[in-house]
Motif scaffolding. Structure first.
Motif, PDB file in Angstrom:
ATOM      1  N   PRO A 103       0.826  -1.134   0.048  1.00 56.79           N
ATOM      2  CA  PRO A 103      -0.045  -0.322   0.138  1.00 56.79           C
ATOM      3  C   PRO A 103       0.926   0.856   0.087  1.00 56.79           C
ATOM      4  O   PRO A 103      -0.152   2.293  -0.822  1.00 56.79           O
ATOM      5  CB  PRO A 103      -0.953  -0.234   0.926  1.00 56.79           C
ATOM      6  N   ASP A 104       2.099   0.913   0.643  1.00 59.46           N
ATOM      7  CA  ASP A 104       2.761   2.416   0.572  1.00 59.46           C
ATOM      8  C   ASP A 104       3.271   2.718  -0.463  1.00 59.46           C
ATOM      9  O   ASP A 104       4.094   4.041  -0.682  1.00 59.46           O
ATOM     10  CB  ASP A 104       3.379   2.465   2.055  1.00 59.46           C
ATOM     11  N   GLN A 105       3.208   1.829  -1.041  1.00 64.69           N
ATOM     12  CA  GLN A 105       3.863   1.924  -2.876  1.00 64.69           C
ATOM     13  C   GLN A 105       2.852   2.564  -3.534  1.00 64.69           C
ATOM     14  O   GLN A 105       3.243   2.852  -4.640  1.00 64.69           O
ATOM     15  CB  GLN A 105       4.893   0.988  -3.212  1.00 64.69           C
ATOM     16  N   LEU A 106       2.225   2.132  -3.055  1.00 64.29           N
ATOM     17  CA  LEU A 106       0.328   3.383  -4.522  1.00 64.29           C
ATOM     18  C   LEU A 106       0.717   4.964  -3.754  1.00 64.29           C
ATOM     19  O   LEU A 106       0.773   4.957  -2.398  1.00 64.29           O
ATOM     20  CB  LEU A 106      -0.394   2.511  -4.120  1.00 64.29           C
ATOM     21  N   SER A 107      -0.067   5.792  -4.776  1.00 60.95           N
ATOM     22  CA  SER A 107      -0.658   7.299  -4.345  1.00 60.95           C
ATOM     23  C   SER A 107      -1.756   6.663  -3.863  1.00 60.95           C
ATOM     24  O   SER A 107      -2.669   6.072  -3.329  1.00 60.95           O
ATOM     25  CB  SER A 107      -0.676   8.089  -5.782  1.00 60.95           C
ATOM     26  N   LEU A 108      -2.357   8.577  -3.095  1.00 60.90           N
ATOM     27  CA  LEU A 108      -3.866   7.880  -2.054  1.00 60.90           C
ATOM     28  C   LEU A 108      -4.612   7.758  -3.188  1.00 60.90           C
ATOM     29  O   LEU A 108      -5.117   7.223  -2.469  1.00 60.90           O
ATOM     30  CB  LEU A 108      -3.964   9.463  -1.427  1.00 60.90           C
ATOM     31  N   GLY A 109      -4.687   8.203  -4.385  1.00 63.86           N
ATOM     32  CA  GLY A 109      -5.350   7.695  -4.699  1.00 63.86           C
ATOM     33  C   GLY A 109      -5.890   6.313  -5.716  1.00 63.86           C
ATOM     34  O   GLY A 109      -7.350   5.984  -5.218  1.00 63.86           O
ATOM     35  N   GLN A 110      -4.730   5.781  -5.969  1.00 66.61           N
ATOM     36  CA  GLN A 110      -4.324   4.174  -5.574  1.00 66.61           C
ATOM     37  C   GLN A 110      -4.891   3.527  -4.206  1.00 66.61           C
ATOM     38  O   GLN A 110      -5.797   1.894  -4.794  1.00 66.61           O
ATOM     39  CB  GLN A 110      -3.264   3.429  -6.269  1.00 66.61           C
ATOM     40  N   GLN A 111      -4.838   4.239  -3.179  1.00 66.26           N
ATOM     41  CA  GLN A 111      -4.943   3.058  -1.986  1.00 66.26           C
ATOM     42  C   GLN A 111      -6.380   3.627  -1.724  1.00 66.26           C
ATOM     43  O   GLN A 111      -6.738   2.579  -1.420  1.00 66.26           O
ATOM     44  CB  GLN A 111      -4.020   4.532  -1.230  1.00 66.26           C
ATOM     45  N   ARG A 112      -6.897   4.229  -1.786  1.00 68.28           N
ATOM     46  CA  ARG A 112      -8.538   4.988  -2.603  1.00 68.28           C
ATOM     47  C   ARG A 112      -9.195   3.475  -3.335  1.00 68.28           C
ATOM     48  O   ARG A 112     -10.132   2.998  -3.123  1.00 68.28           O
ATOM     49  CB  ARG A 112      -8.886   6.390  -2.308  1.00 68.28           C
ATOM     50  N   ARG A 113      -8.759   3.648  -4.027  1.00 67.92           N
ATOM     51  CA  ARG A 113      -9.102   2.724  -6.079  1.00 67.92           C
ATOM     52  C   ARG A 113      -8.915   1.295  -4.444  1.00 67.92           C
ATOM     53  O   ARG A 113     -10.363   0.662  -4.676  1.00 67.92           O
ATOM     54  CB  ARG A 113      -8.099   2.569  -7.409  1.00 67.92           C
ATOM     55  N   LEU A 114      -8.049   1.067  -3.871  1.00 65.66           N
ATOM     56  CA  LEU A 114      -8.156  -0.557  -3.336  1.00 65.66           C
ATOM     57  C   LEU A 114      -8.841  -0.359  -2.523  1.00 65.66           C
ATOM     58  O   LEU A 114     -10.040  -1.678  -2.234  1.00 65.66           O
ATOM     59  CB  LEU A 114      -6.625  -1.055  -2.427  1.00 65.66           C
ATOM     60  N   SER A 115      -9.564   0.874  -1.886  1.00 64.39           N
ATOM     61  CA  SER A 115     -10.343   0.381  -0.240  1.00 64.39           C
ATOM     62  C   SER A 115     -11.835   0.015  -0.986  1.00 64.39           C
ATOM     63  O   SER A 115     -12.678  -0.635  -0.823  1.00 64.39           O
ATOM     64  CB  SER A 115     -10.449   1.651  -0.341  1.00 64.39           C
ATOM     65  N   MET A 144     -12.669   9.295  -9.017  1.00 65.40           N
ATOM     66  CA  MET A 144     -12.758   8.266  -7.832  1.00 65.40           C
ATOM     67  C   MET A 144     -14.507   8.720  -7.657  1.00 65.40           C
ATOM     68  O   MET A 144     -15.291   6.724  -7.623  1.00 65.40           O
ATOM     69  CB  MET A 144     -12.654   8.951  -6.785  1.00 65.40           C
ATOM     70  N   MET A 145     -14.867   9.642  -8.151  1.00 62.93           N
ATOM     71  CA  MET A 145     -16.734   9.296  -8.162  1.00 62.93           C
ATOM     72  C   MET A 145     -17.109   8.492  -9.355  1.00 62.93           C
ATOM     73  O   MET A 145     -18.558   7.894  -9.094  1.00 62.93           O
ATOM     74  CB  MET A 145     -17.425  10.736  -7.770  1.00 62.93           C
ATOM     75  N   THR A 146     -16.579   9.049 -10.727  1.00 61.35           N
ATOM     76  CA  THR A 146     -16.619   8.150 -11.278  1.00 61.35           C
ATOM     77  C   THR A 146     -16.959   6.554 -11.394  1.00 61.35           C
ATOM     78  O   THR A 146     -17.714   5.838 -11.908  1.00 61.35           O
ATOM     79  CB  THR A 146     -16.138   8.665 -12.577  1.00 61.35           C
ATOM     80  N   LEU A 147     -15.307   5.955 -11.436  1.00 62.26           N
ATOM     81  CA  LEU A 147     -14.928   4.575 -10.433  1.00 62.26           C
ATOM     82  C   LEU A 147     -16.534   4.032  -9.661  1.00 62.26           C
ATOM     83  O   LEU A 147     -17.366   2.859  -9.647  1.00 62.26           O
ATOM     84  CB  LEU A 147     -14.254   4.646  -9.545  1.00 62.26           C
ATOM     85  N   PHE A 148     -16.807   5.047  -8.543  1.00 57.35           N
ATOM     86  CA  PHE A 148     -18.007   4.155  -7.565  1.00 57.35           C
ATOM     87  C   PHE A 148     -19.473   4.004  -8.158  1.00 57.35           C
ATOM     88  O   PHE A 148     -19.974   3.300  -8.300  1.00 57.35           O
ATOM     89  CB  PHE A 148     -17.728   5.188  -6.479  1.00 57.35           C
ATOM     90  N   GLU A 149     -19.180   5.594  -9.389  1.00 58.80           N
ATOM     91  CA  GLU A 149     -20.840   5.093 -10.354  1.00 58.80           C
ATOM     92  C   GLU A 149     -20.832   3.707 -10.755  1.00 58.80           C
ATOM     93  O   GLU A 149     -21.550   3.079 -11.062  1.00 58.80           O
ATOM     94  CB  GLU A 149     -21.313   6.185 -10.551  1.00 58.80           C
ATOM     95  N   GLN A 150     -19.383   3.683 -11.391  1.00 58.70           N
ATOM     96  CA  GLN A 150     -19.540   2.491 -12.253  1.00 58.70           C
ATOM     97  C   GLN A 150     -20.267   0.992 -11.563  1.00 58.70           C
ATOM     98  O   GLN A 150     -20.081   0.122 -11.789  1.00 58.70           O
ATOM     99  CB  GLN A 150     -18.240   2.250 -13.328  1.00 58.70           C
TER     100      GLN A 150
END
Length: 191
Positions: A103-115, A144-150
């Motif tokens: 996880p620490d190798q991911l950006s904050l956005g990528q960590q949120r994607r993983l969540s 991220m909102m678009t990803l959540f909607e999908q």
């Protein structure tokens, strides 16, 4: 619910229909996170009863990841997913091929994607999201909102979303409620 002598939450009744998204807004400190933690079963200092389905997932304000485990393990350990299911979940959120990373190798956005991947991969009946897009720049928040909607469109999940952002609530929710007062009560957001 009260903390010491200070009442925080009054009686609250929320009914979520399948595939419905309810946004809860309100001022900072009113008790939105406490409400979410109570619904999730993480807060036990309350009087009353919480009815919730057996399959519940929560996405917190900050990604709650096992930083000492790989991205794949962050899906495998809590959910018992197979390697194919992990690959599919990561692909759905744009993290294909990142299973061996930490996880620490991911950006904050990528960590949120993983969540989000972990939340949806568990196939919950109810998804609780507590400010999941906070502290992201406008473009990444929109992404991220678009990803959540999908993800929501392809999973039959009811969602309870806490947000300070009225535009976010208007975009993602089928209903908007406001938590306010002392002790805090839920009511329809004024138009």
């Amino acid at each position: 619910m009260a903390f010491g002598d200070k009442p925080v939450l009054g009686p609250i009744d929320i009914a979520l229909a399948p595939r419905e998204t309810i946004a809860i807004t309100g001022p900072s400190g009113v008790g939105k996170t406490t409400l979410m933690r109570t619904i999730a079963g993480l807060e036990s200092r309350y009087q009353g009863h919480v009815r919730r389905p057996d399959k519940l997932a929560m996405v917190f304000q900050e990604p709650t990841l096992m930083r000492w485990r790989t991205v794949a393990d962050n899906l495998r350990i809590p959910l018992g997913l197979s390697s194919n299911e992990i690959d599919s979940a990561l692909e759905q959120v744009g993290l294909a091929g990142r299973g061996a990373a930490y996880p620490d190798q991911l950006s904050l956005g990528q960590q949120r994607r993983l969540s989000l991947a972990r939340a949806f991969a568990g196939k919950p009946d109810v998804l609780l999201m507590d400010e999941p897009f906070v502290s992201l720049d406008a473009d990444l928040s929109d992404e991220m909102m678009t990803l959540f909607e999908q993800l929501r469109a392809s999973h039959p999940v009811a969602t309870l979303l806490v947000t300070h952002s009225i535009p976010e609530a208007e975009r993602l929710a089928t209903r908007i409620l406001e938590l306010s007062g002392q002790p805090a009560q839920l009511k329809p957001r004024p138009a």
